[in-house]
Write a protein that holds these residues in place. Structure first.
Motif, PDB file in Angstrom:
ATOM      1  N   SER A 204      18.810 -13.938  10.240  1.00 15.64           N
ATOM      2  CA  SER A 204      19.573 -13.102  11.079  1.00 15.64           C
ATOM      3  C   SER A 204      19.377 -11.902  10.386  1.00 15.64           C
ATOM      4  CB  SER A 204      21.126 -13.436  11.352  1.00 15.64           C
ATOM      5  OG  SER A 204      21.629 -13.570   9.968  1.00 15.64           O
ATOM      6  N   VAL A 205      18.492 -11.711   9.350  1.00 20.79           N
ATOM      7  CA  VAL A 205      18.154 -10.388   8.562  1.00 20.79           C
ATOM      8  C   VAL A 205      17.410  -9.466   9.824  1.00 20.79           C
ATOM      9  CG1 VAL A 205      16.770  -9.221   7.044  1.00 20.79           C
ATOM     10  CG2 VAL A 205      17.487 -11.463   6.660  1.00 20.79           C
ATOM     11  N   PRO A 206      18.331  -8.149  10.007  1.00 20.94           N
ATOM     12  CA  PRO A 206      17.617  -7.197  10.822  1.00 20.94           C
ATOM     13  C   PRO A 206      16.122  -6.919  10.637  1.00 20.94           C
ATOM     14  CG  PRO A 206      19.706  -6.408   9.774  1.00 20.94           C
ATOM     15  CD  PRO A 206      19.078  -7.649   8.859  1.00 20.94           C
ATOM     16  N   LYS A 207      15.417  -6.773  11.768  1.00 25.71           N
ATOM     17  CA  LYS A 207      14.132  -6.728  11.722  1.00 25.71           C
ATOM     18  C   LYS A 207      13.507  -5.275  11.096  1.00 25.71           C
ATOM     19  CE  LYS A 207      13.345  -9.702  15.781  1.00 25.71           C
ATOM     20  NZ  LYS A 207      12.514  -9.944  17.235  1.00 25.71           N
ATOM     21  N   TRP A 208      14.436  -4.298  11.109  1.00 29.05           N
ATOM     22  CA  TRP A 208      13.960  -3.168  10.591  1.00 29.05           C
ATOM     23  C   TRP A 208      14.213  -3.048   9.170  1.00 29.05           C
ATOM     24  CZ3 TRP A 208      18.026  -1.104   7.913  1.00 29.05           C
ATOM     25  CH2 TRP A 208      19.349  -1.489   8.387  1.00 29.05           C
ATOM     26  N   ASN A 248      11.656  -0.310   8.278  1.00 26.66           N
ATOM     27  CA  ASN A 248      10.559  -0.515   9.170  1.00 26.66           C
ATOM     28  C   ASN A 248      10.673   0.377  10.375  1.00 26.66           C
ATOM     29  OD1 ASN A 248       8.143  -1.224  10.475  1.00 26.66           O
ATOM     30  ND2 ASN A 248       8.680  -3.356  10.777  1.00 26.66           N
ATOM     31  N   LEU A 249      10.077   1.440  10.486  1.00 24.95           N
ATOM     32  CA  LEU A 249      10.315   2.256  11.875  1.00 24.95           C
ATOM     33  C   LEU A 249       9.925   1.609  13.124  1.00 24.95           C
ATOM     34  CD1 LEU A 249       9.885   5.828  10.554  1.00 24.95           C
ATOM     35  CD2 LEU A 249      11.964   4.811  11.055  1.00 24.95           C
ATOM     36  N   LYS A 250       8.817   0.917  12.839  1.00 23.90           N
ATOM     37  CA  LYS A 250       8.134   0.175  14.041  1.00 23.90           C
ATOM     38  C   LYS A 250       9.103  -0.896  14.783  1.00 23.90           C
ATOM     39  CE  LYS A 250       4.014  -0.965  14.623  1.00 23.90           C
ATOM     40  NZ  LYS A 250       2.564  -1.648  14.143  1.00 23.90           N
ATOM     41  N   ALA A 251       9.971  -1.397  14.012  1.00 23.51           N
ATOM     42  CA  ALA A 251      11.007  -2.359  14.545  1.00 23.51           C
ATOM     43  C   ALA A 251      12.241  -1.733  15.354  1.00 23.51           C
ATOM     44  CB  ALA A 251      11.646  -3.271  13.330  1.00 23.51           C
ATOM     45  N   ILE A 252      12.184  -0.479  15.253  1.00 23.29           N
ATOM     46  CA  ILE A 252      13.330   0.054  15.923  1.00 23.29           C
ATOM     47  C   ILE A 252      13.126   0.077  17.459  1.00 23.29           C
ATOM     48  CG2 ILE A 252      14.589   2.042  16.473  1.00 23.29           C
ATOM     49  CD1 ILE A 252      14.147   3.001  13.451  1.00 23.29           C
ATOM     50  N   LYS A 253      13.849  -0.649  18.365  1.00 24.11           N
ATOM     51  CA  LYS A 253      13.553  -0.775  19.485  1.00 24.11           C
ATOM     52  C   LYS A 253      13.914   0.522  20.395  1.00 24.11           C
ATOM     53  CE  LYS A 253      15.129  -5.480  19.807  1.00 24.11           C
ATOM     54  NZ  LYS A 253      16.112  -6.570  20.386  1.00 24.11           N
ATOM     55  N   THR A 254      12.936   0.811  21.198  1.00 24.06           N
ATOM     56  CA  THR A 254      12.831   2.017  22.086  1.00 24.06           C
ATOM     57  C   THR A 254      11.756   1.589  23.397  1.00 24.06           C
ATOM     58  OG1 THR A 254      12.158   4.269  22.539  1.00 24.06           O
ATOM     59  CG2 THR A 254      10.888   3.012  20.643  1.00 24.06           C
ATOM     60  N   ASN A 255      12.284   2.301  24.445  1.00 25.27           N
ATOM     61  CA  ASN A 255      11.426   2.057  25.759  1.00 25.27           C
ATOM     62  C   ASN A 255      10.056   2.965  25.910  1.00 25.27           C
ATOM     63  OD1 ASN A 255      12.830  -0.425  26.656  1.00 25.27           O
ATOM     64  ND2 ASN A 255      14.267   1.031  27.610  1.00 25.27           N
ATOM     65  N   SER A 256      10.233   4.040  24.900  1.00 25.38           N
ATOM     66  CA  SER A 256       9.594   5.021  24.936  1.00 25.38           C
ATOM     67  C   SER A 256       7.983   4.770  24.111  1.00 25.38           C
ATOM     68  CB  SER A 256      10.119   6.408  24.554  1.00 25.38           C
ATOM     69  OG  SER A 256       8.943   7.443  24.250  1.00 25.38           O
ATOM     70  N   PHE A 263       7.083   6.866  15.650  1.00 24.62           N
ATOM     71  CA  PHE A 263       7.678   6.038  14.589  1.00 24.62           C
ATOM     72  C   PHE A 263       6.542   5.137  13.701  1.00 24.62           C
ATOM     73  CE2 PHE A 263      11.809   4.876  16.962  1.00 24.62           C
ATOM     74  CZ  PHE A 263      12.314   6.187  16.126  1.00 24.62           C
ATOM     75  N   ASP A 264       5.188   5.077  14.245  1.00 26.89           N
ATOM     76  CA  ASP A 264       4.259   4.329  13.713  1.00 26.89           C
ATOM     77  C   ASP A 264       3.495   5.393  12.820  1.00 26.89           C
ATOM     78  OD1 ASP A 264       2.722   2.087  13.336  1.00 26.89           O
ATOM     79  OD2 ASP A 264       0.802   3.380  14.249  1.00 26.89           O
ATOM     80  N   VAL A 265       3.389   6.415  13.304  1.00 27.39           N
ATOM     81  CA  VAL A 265       2.857   7.549  12.138  1.00 27.39           C
ATOM     82  C   VAL A 265       3.542   7.792  11.015  1.00 27.39           C
ATOM     83  CG1 VAL A 265       2.119   9.892  11.892  1.00 27.39           C
ATOM     84  CG2 VAL A 265       1.534   8.528  14.092  1.00 27.39           C
ATOM     85  N   PHE A 266       4.909   7.890  11.222  1.00 24.42           N
ATOM     86  CA  PHE A 266       5.936   8.123  10.031  1.00 24.42           C
ATOM     87  C   PHE A 266       6.240   6.866   9.189  1.00 24.42           C
ATOM     88  CE2 PHE A 266       6.359  12.231  12.604  1.00 24.42           C
ATOM     89  CZ  PHE A 266       6.568  12.946  11.605  1.00 24.42           C
ATOM     90  N   ASN A 267       5.940   5.719   9.695  1.00 26.12           N
ATOM     91  CA  ASN A 267       6.116   4.474   9.085  1.00 26.12           C
ATOM     92  C   ASN A 267       5.378   4.797   7.537  1.00 26.12           C
ATOM     93  OD1 ASN A 267       7.768   2.299   9.120  1.00 26.12           O
ATOM     94  ND2 ASN A 267       6.160   1.112   9.388  1.00 26.12           N
TER      95      ASN A 267
END
Length: 290
Positions: A204-208, A248-256, A263-267
């Motif tokens: 149950s660890v947060p994916k981010w 992990n910014l890539k794990a933050i949910k967004t529809n955009s 997020f991928d660049v700034f990760n």
């Protein structure tokens, strides 16, 4: 206006969505753009950077003992990040996985190796096998994880804070903030940031949430300690090791899809968190380490 904005957003999402099959126009655009940017960068370096120093016959140098190896971490980080984005651009173009790794993930190694050859013809620098090894380590970190896990569970990241040393040697460590982010190794920290959930997928660890270990150094005005003493540097250089959390910014949910790309660049940047530092003198707790 709302339907127009919605249509524009839809077109942008469609453009950013990776192709399921080989999209030759996309692939060609990626290859041509990368070749043009890489070529222009090398020409620019040759004219602007190396022009200040005399040209020489090709020669090698052993700089592995300089800057407490912080420069080598910089090579590995750059190679990893360029390779990651090179592979992702080919994925966006619909190129198969094998070719993503062969031609995309090696982008950083290829480009930095070309820069190393230019170093080899400069009297000021020299071709460094240590740099080549560091370039290979960064590329290997990306490719190895793709082959082993088909994902990046451990990311190589970077953080920076300004130090007092740049004011003492602005010619070497940078005058402006941007120059210092590249030149002042005292303020740089390189991190291996591991995503906990990717190793324990049923948890149950947060994916981010990531845990990160970092490496840095302090007290350096030049590459070698002996030269530091000649500059009356009263600060003894030492290594720093860090333990912290990260996002992990890539794990933050967004529809955009645009936001996902951002997020991928700034990760590549380590997010500030409470951090434990260990060095030869003591252990230090930083409430908010940058």
């Amino acid at each position: 206006m709302l339907p127009v904005a919605s249509f524009s957003q839809s077109k942008l999402n469609a453009f950013l969505t990776p192709s399921d099959t080989l999209n030759k126009p996309r692939r060609n655009a990626v290859v041509i753009t990368e070749a043009a940017i890489g070529g222009l960068t090398l020409v620019g370096l040759h004219q602007l950077w190396y022009a200040d120093f005399e040209q020489s016959k090709f020669h090698t140098t052993n700089d592995n003992n300089q800057w407490l190896q912080m420069d080598k971490l910089g090579h590995a980080f750059t190679s990893y990040q360029l390779g990651k984005h090179g592979a992702q651009l080919l994925h966006w173009s619909g190129v198969n996985k094998k070719h993503q790794l062969i031609y995309g993930a090696t982008l950083g190694f290829s480009f930095l190796s070309a820069v190393e050859v230019l170093d080899g013809f400069s009297s000021e620098w020299g071709f460094s096998w240590g740099d080549i090894l560091a370039n290979g380590a960064g590329t290997g970190l990306y490719i190895g994880q793709e082959l082993l896990w088909k994902e990046q569970r451990i990311a190589l990241k970077y953080s920076f804070h300004q130090t007092k040393y740049a004011k003492q040697r602005p010619d070497k460590l940078g005058e402006t903030f941007l120059e210092q982010t590249l030149k002042d190794y005292n303020g740089q920290t390189y991190w291996l940031s591991a995503n906990i959930h990717s190793f324990f997928k049923e948890s149950s660890v947060p994916k981010w949430l990531n845990v990160a270990v970092g490496y840095g150094a302090d007290g350096m005005l030049t590459g070698l300690e002996g030269v530091d003493s000649q500059l009356i540097n009263t600060n003894r250089r030492y290594r720093q090791y860090y333990l912290s959390l990260d996002v992990n910014l890539k794990a933050i949910k967004t529809n955009s899809k645009l936001l996902r790309s951002v997020f991928d660049v700034f990760n590549m940047i380590k997010i500030p968190f409470p951090t434990l530092e260990f060095n030869k003198n003591k252990a230090v707790f930083h409430l908010f380490y940058i």
